[in-house]
Design a protein around this motif. Structure first.
Motif, PDB file in Angstrom:
ATOM      1  N   ASP A   1      31.311  11.350  -3.321  1.00  0.00           N
ATOM      2  CA  ASP A   1      30.146  11.028  -4.142  1.00  0.00           C
ATOM      3  C   ASP A   1      29.263  10.005  -3.433  1.00  0.00           C
ATOM      4  OD1 ASP A   1      28.757  11.473  -6.630  1.00  0.00           O
ATOM      5  OD2 ASP A   1      29.313   9.445  -7.197  1.00  0.00           O
ATOM      6  N   GLU A   2      29.880   9.007  -2.831  1.00  0.00           N
ATOM      7  CA  GLU A   2      29.111   7.991  -2.103  1.00  0.00           C
ATOM      8  C   GLU A   2      28.372   8.617  -0.926  1.00  0.00           C
ATOM      9  OE1 GLU A   2      29.856   3.823   0.360  1.00  0.00           O
ATOM     10  OE2 GLU A   2      31.434   4.606  -0.940  1.00  0.00           O
ATOM     11  N   LEU A   3      29.054   9.503  -0.204  1.00  0.00           N
ATOM     12  CA  LEU A   3      28.426  10.184   0.929  1.00  0.00           C
ATOM     13  C   LEU A   3      27.259  11.054   0.461  1.00  0.00           C
ATOM     14  CD1 LEU A   3      31.584  11.320   2.942  1.00  0.00           C
ATOM     15  CD2 LEU A   3      29.916   9.597   3.661  1.00  0.00           C
ATOM     16  N   ILE A   4      27.455  11.749  -0.647  1.00  0.00           N
ATOM     17  CA  ILE A   4      26.413  12.636  -1.180  1.00  0.00           C
ATOM     18  C   ILE A   4      25.177  11.838  -1.586  1.00  0.00           C
ATOM     19  CG2 ILE A   4      25.815  14.112  -3.147  1.00  0.00           C
ATOM     20  CD1 ILE A   4      28.761  15.146  -2.985  1.00  0.00           C
ATOM     21  N   LEU A   5      25.389  10.741  -2.304  1.00  0.00           N
ATOM     22  CA  LEU A   5      24.249   9.949  -2.779  1.00  0.00           C
ATOM     23  C   LEU A   5      23.504   9.291  -1.627  1.00  0.00           C
ATOM     24  CD1 LEU A   5      25.785   8.350  -5.994  1.00  0.00           C
ATOM     25  CD2 LEU A   5      24.091  10.184  -5.857  1.00  0.00           C
ATOM     26  N   ARG A   6      24.244   8.803  -0.645  1.00  0.00           N
ATOM     27  CA  ARG A   6      23.593   8.191   0.523  1.00  0.00           C
ATOM     28  C   ARG A   6      22.778   9.245   1.284  1.00  0.00           C
ATOM     29  NH1 ARG A   6      27.905   6.177   3.992  1.00  0.00           N
ATOM     30  NH2 ARG A   6      28.325   4.800   2.233  1.00  0.00           N
ATOM     31  N   ALA A   7      23.369  10.420   1.440  1.00  0.00           N
ATOM     32  CA  ALA A   7      22.672  11.498   2.140  1.00  0.00           C
ATOM     33  C   ALA A   7      21.468  11.972   1.339  1.00  0.00           C
ATOM     34  CB  ALA A   7      23.636  12.659   2.378  1.00  0.00           C
ATOM     35  N   ALA A   8      21.618  12.087   0.028  1.00  0.00           N
ATOM     36  CA  ALA A   8      20.516  12.556  -0.816  1.00  0.00           C
ATOM     37  C   ALA A   8      19.333  11.609  -0.747  1.00  0.00           C
ATOM     38  CB  ALA A   8      20.990  12.704  -2.264  1.00  0.00           C
ATOM     39  N   ARG A   9      19.613  10.330  -0.748  1.00  0.00           N
ATOM     40  CA  ARG A   9      18.524   9.354  -0.657  1.00  0.00           C
ATOM     41  C   ARG A   9      17.774   9.526   0.661  1.00  0.00           C
ATOM     42  NH1 ARG A   9      17.436   4.149  -2.932  1.00  0.00           N
ATOM     43  NH2 ARG A   9      16.028   3.010  -1.560  1.00  0.00           N
ATOM     44  N   ALA A  10      18.520   9.654   1.754  1.00  0.00           N
ATOM     45  CA  ALA A  10      17.881   9.796   3.065  1.00  0.00           C
ATOM     46  C   ALA A  10      17.088  11.100   3.150  1.00  0.00           C
ATOM     47  CB  ALA A  10      18.942   9.747   4.162  1.00  0.00           C
ATOM     48  N   VAL A  11      17.677  12.189   2.668  1.00  0.00           N
ATOM     49  CA  VAL A  11      17.034  13.499   2.771  1.00  0.00           C
ATOM     50  C   VAL A  11      15.780  13.568   1.910  1.00  0.00           C
ATOM     51  CG1 VAL A  11      17.290  15.944   2.155  1.00  0.00           C
ATOM     52  CG2 VAL A  11      19.104  14.782   3.427  1.00  0.00           C
ATOM     53  N   PHE A  12      15.897  13.152   0.649  1.00  0.00           N
ATOM     54  CA  PHE A  12      14.781  13.353  -0.278  1.00  0.00           C
ATOM     55  C   PHE A  12      13.675  12.313  -0.135  1.00  0.00           C
ATOM     56  CE2 PHE A  12      18.097  15.562  -3.042  1.00  0.00           C
ATOM     57  CZ  PHE A  12      17.763  16.814  -2.532  1.00  0.00           C
ATOM     58  N   THR A  13      13.981  11.125   0.387  1.00  0.00           N
ATOM     59  CA  THR A  13      12.887  10.187   0.656  1.00  0.00           C
ATOM     60  C   THR A  13      12.135  10.585   1.924  1.00  0.00           C
ATOM     61  OG1 THR A  13      14.423   8.656   1.753  1.00  0.00           O
ATOM     62  CG2 THR A  13      13.883   8.211  -0.562  1.00  0.00           C
ATOM     63  N   ALA A  14      12.792  11.372   2.781  1.00  0.00           N
ATOM     64  CA  ALA A  14      12.097  11.906   3.955  1.00  0.00           C
ATOM     65  C   ALA A  14      11.310  13.154   3.585  1.00  0.00           C
ATOM     66  CB  ALA A  14      13.103  12.230   5.061  1.00  0.00           C
ATOM     67  N   ASP A  15      11.891  13.997   2.706  1.00  0.00           N
ATOM     68  CA  ASP A  15      11.247  15.251   2.316  1.00  0.00           C
ATOM     69  C   ASP A  15      11.697  15.627   0.909  1.00  0.00           C
ATOM     70  OD1 ASP A  15      10.133  17.738   2.011  1.00  0.00           O
ATOM     71  OD2 ASP A  15      11.409  18.725   3.505  1.00  0.00           O
ATOM     72  N   PRO A  16      10.902  15.292  -0.117  1.00  0.00           N
ATOM     73  CA  PRO A  16      11.289  15.611  -1.500  1.00  0.00           C
ATOM     74  C   PRO A  16      11.496  17.103  -1.740  1.00  0.00           C
ATOM     75  CG  PRO A  16       9.455  14.068  -1.465  1.00  0.00           C
ATOM     76  CD  PRO A  16       9.633  14.544  -0.057  1.00  0.00           C
ATOM     77  N   GLY A  17      10.894  17.952  -0.905  1.00  0.00           N
ATOM     78  CA  GLY A  17      11.038  19.390  -1.076  1.00  0.00           C
ATOM     79  C   GLY A  17      12.241  19.984  -0.373  1.00  0.00           C
ATOM     80  N   ALA A  18      13.056  19.153   0.269  1.00  0.00           N
ATOM     81  CA  ALA A  18      14.217  19.657   1.006  1.00  0.00           C
ATOM     82  C   ALA A  18      15.214  20.325   0.049  1.00  0.00           C
ATOM     83  CB  ALA A  18      14.902  18.515   1.755  1.00  0.00           C
ATOM     84  N   PRO A  19      15.913  21.358   0.514  1.00  0.00           N
ATOM     85  CA  PRO A  19      16.916  22.021  -0.333  1.00  0.00           C
ATOM     86  C   PRO A  19      18.164  21.163  -0.476  1.00  0.00           C
ATOM     87  CG  PRO A  19      16.966  22.958   1.856  1.00  0.00           C
ATOM     88  CD  PRO A  19      15.804  21.995   1.850  1.00  0.00           C
ATOM     89  N   ILE A  20      18.913  21.414  -1.524  1.00  0.00           N
ATOM     90  CA  ILE A  20      20.117  20.633  -1.768  1.00  0.00           C
ATOM     91  C   ILE A  20      21.162  20.867  -0.672  1.00  0.00           C
ATOM     92  CG2 ILE A  20      21.332  22.316  -3.216  1.00  0.00           C
ATOM     93  CD1 ILE A  20      22.016  19.915  -5.087  1.00  0.00           C
ATOM     94  N   ALA A  21      21.083  22.021  -0.010  1.00  0.00           N
ATOM     95  CA  ALA A  21      22.016  22.298   1.087  1.00  0.00           C
ATOM     96  C   ALA A  21      21.859  21.296   2.220  1.00  0.00           C
ATOM     97  CB  ALA A  21      21.795  23.717   1.607  1.00  0.00           C
ATOM     98  N   ALA A  22      20.651  20.764   2.400  1.00  0.00           N
ATOM     99  CA  ALA A  22      20.426  19.763   3.447  1.00  0.00           C
ATOM    100  C   ALA A  22      21.194  18.487   3.152  1.00  0.00           C
ATOM    101  CB  ALA A  22      18.934  19.465   3.570  1.00  0.00           C
ATOM    102  N   VAL A  23      21.375  18.187   1.876  1.00  0.00           N
ATOM    103  CA  VAL A  23      22.143  17.006   1.486  1.00  0.00           C
ATOM    104  C   VAL A  23      23.613  17.205   1.832  1.00  0.00           C
ATOM    105  CG1 VAL A  23      22.866  15.547  -0.444  1.00  0.00           C
ATOM    106  CG2 VAL A  23      20.526  16.445  -0.351  1.00  0.00           C
ATOM    107  N   ALA A  24      24.154  18.368   1.494  1.00  0.00           N
ATOM    108  CA  ALA A  24      25.557  18.653   1.800  1.00  0.00           C
ATOM    109  C   ALA A  24      25.807  18.583   3.301  1.00  0.00           C
ATOM    110  CB  ALA A  24      25.936  20.026   1.257  1.00  0.00           C
ATOM    111  N   GLU A  25      24.866  19.138   4.075  1.00  0.00           N
ATOM    112  CA  GLU A  25      25.017  19.122   5.531  1.00  0.00           C
ATOM    113  C   GLU A  25      25.003  17.698   6.061  1.00  0.00           C
ATOM    114  OE1 GLU A  25      22.800  20.903   9.549  1.00  0.00           O
ATOM    115  OE2 GLU A  25      22.060  21.412   7.543  1.00  0.00           O
ATOM    116  N   ARG A  26      24.074  16.880   5.583  1.00  0.00           N
ATOM    117  CA  ARG A  26      23.992  15.494   6.067  1.00  0.00           C
ATOM    118  C   ARG A  26      25.207  14.684   5.631  1.00  0.00           C
ATOM    119  NH1 ARG A  26      19.522  12.176   7.791  1.00  0.00           N
ATOM    120  NH2 ARG A  26      20.073   9.968   7.651  1.00  0.00           N
ATOM    121  N   ALA A  27      25.702  14.952   4.431  1.00  0.00           N
ATOM    122  CA  ALA A  27      26.858  14.210   3.915  1.00  0.00           C
ATOM    123  C   ALA A  27      28.163  14.668   4.556  1.00  0.00           C
ATOM    124  CB  ALA A  27      26.942  14.368   2.401  1.00  0.00           C
ATOM    125  N   GLY A  28      28.158  15.856   5.154  1.00  0.00           N
ATOM    126  CA  GLY A  28      29.371  16.385   5.762  1.00  0.00           C
ATOM    127  C   GLY A  28      30.371  16.890   4.742  1.00  0.00           C
TER     128      GLY A  28
END
Length: 210
Positions: free
Chosen positions: A17-44
């Motif tokens: 959960d911590e990895l997901i939230l950290r990744a989601a913040r980075a992904v969506f503040t860079a690109d709000p239109g990014a797909p949720i799959a990009a979060v999973a990939e960044r979070a590993g």
């Protein structure tokens, strides 16, 4: 009272959960239109692990902004509990909000999802606390009277837009410019040494390198 340690499965879920939230913040503040799959990939983590915790992108964005609001509330409440020097209480609030970086979420995510009733309540609470912090500084005569609470809100957004180098360098520069702002906001004006070195031409130019 000692808190019982989490089981291996629960501890792994908490780490995910911590990895997901950290990744989601980075992904969506860079690109709000990014797909949720990009979060999973960044979070590993696997996409199924993400969906078990957050069934939709909307739910993930609601969680991010809810956490940001609660952090804002915590910083503001701490400032209001400080009954020492009124200027230092206000300046501490400003520094705390800049460190929390909740305004990066506001800049990038406002209007991209449907807020929940809880988010509306927390936003109203955060706004009320911000007005109290502002009002107390004005009443104490330490904040210039022609500045409004809305001015302060937009100053936070200006500082959140400063992004140069890594997280440490970005934080250093934000505090440098926050110090300039605080000196301009203070009554009577103050002129203190600015923290951190100024940006170099090569740092600014590096932003244009692919």
């Amino acid at each position: 009272m000692t808190t019982a340690p989490m089981s291996g499965r629960k501890a792994q879920a908490a780490r995910n959960d911590e990895l997901i939230l950290r990744a989601a913040r980075a992904v969506f503040t860079a690109d709000p239109g990014a797909p949720i799959a990009a979060v999973a990939e960044r979070a590993g983590v696997g996409i199924s692990a993400l969906y078990r915790r957050y069934p939709s992108k909307e739910a993930l964005l609601q969680k991010l902004c809810g956490d940001g609001l609660r952090l804002y509330i915590e910083v503001a409440e701490k400032a209001l509990e400080d009954h020492g020097d009124p200027w230092e209480a206000f300046a501490g609030y400003m520094r705390g909000i800049v460190d929390a970086d909740t305004n990066s979420l506001t800049i990038r995510l406002a209007g991209t999802f449907q807020p929940t009733e809880e988010l509306y309540r927390d936003a109203a609470r955060a706004s009320d606390l911000a007005l109290q912090v502002y009002g107390r500084a004005v009443e104490a005569g330490v904040l210039r009277p022609d500045v409004t609470a809305a001015d302060i809100a937009l100053l936070f957004e200006q500082l959140a837009s400063v992004k140069l180098g890594d997280d440490e360098r970005t934080s250093q520069l934000r505090h440098r410019y926050l110090t300039l702002m605080l000196d301009a906001l203070r009554r009577p004006p103050a002129h203190r040494p600015l923290p951190g070195p100024p940006p170099e031409d090569m740092e600014l130019a590096a932003r244009w390198t692919p």
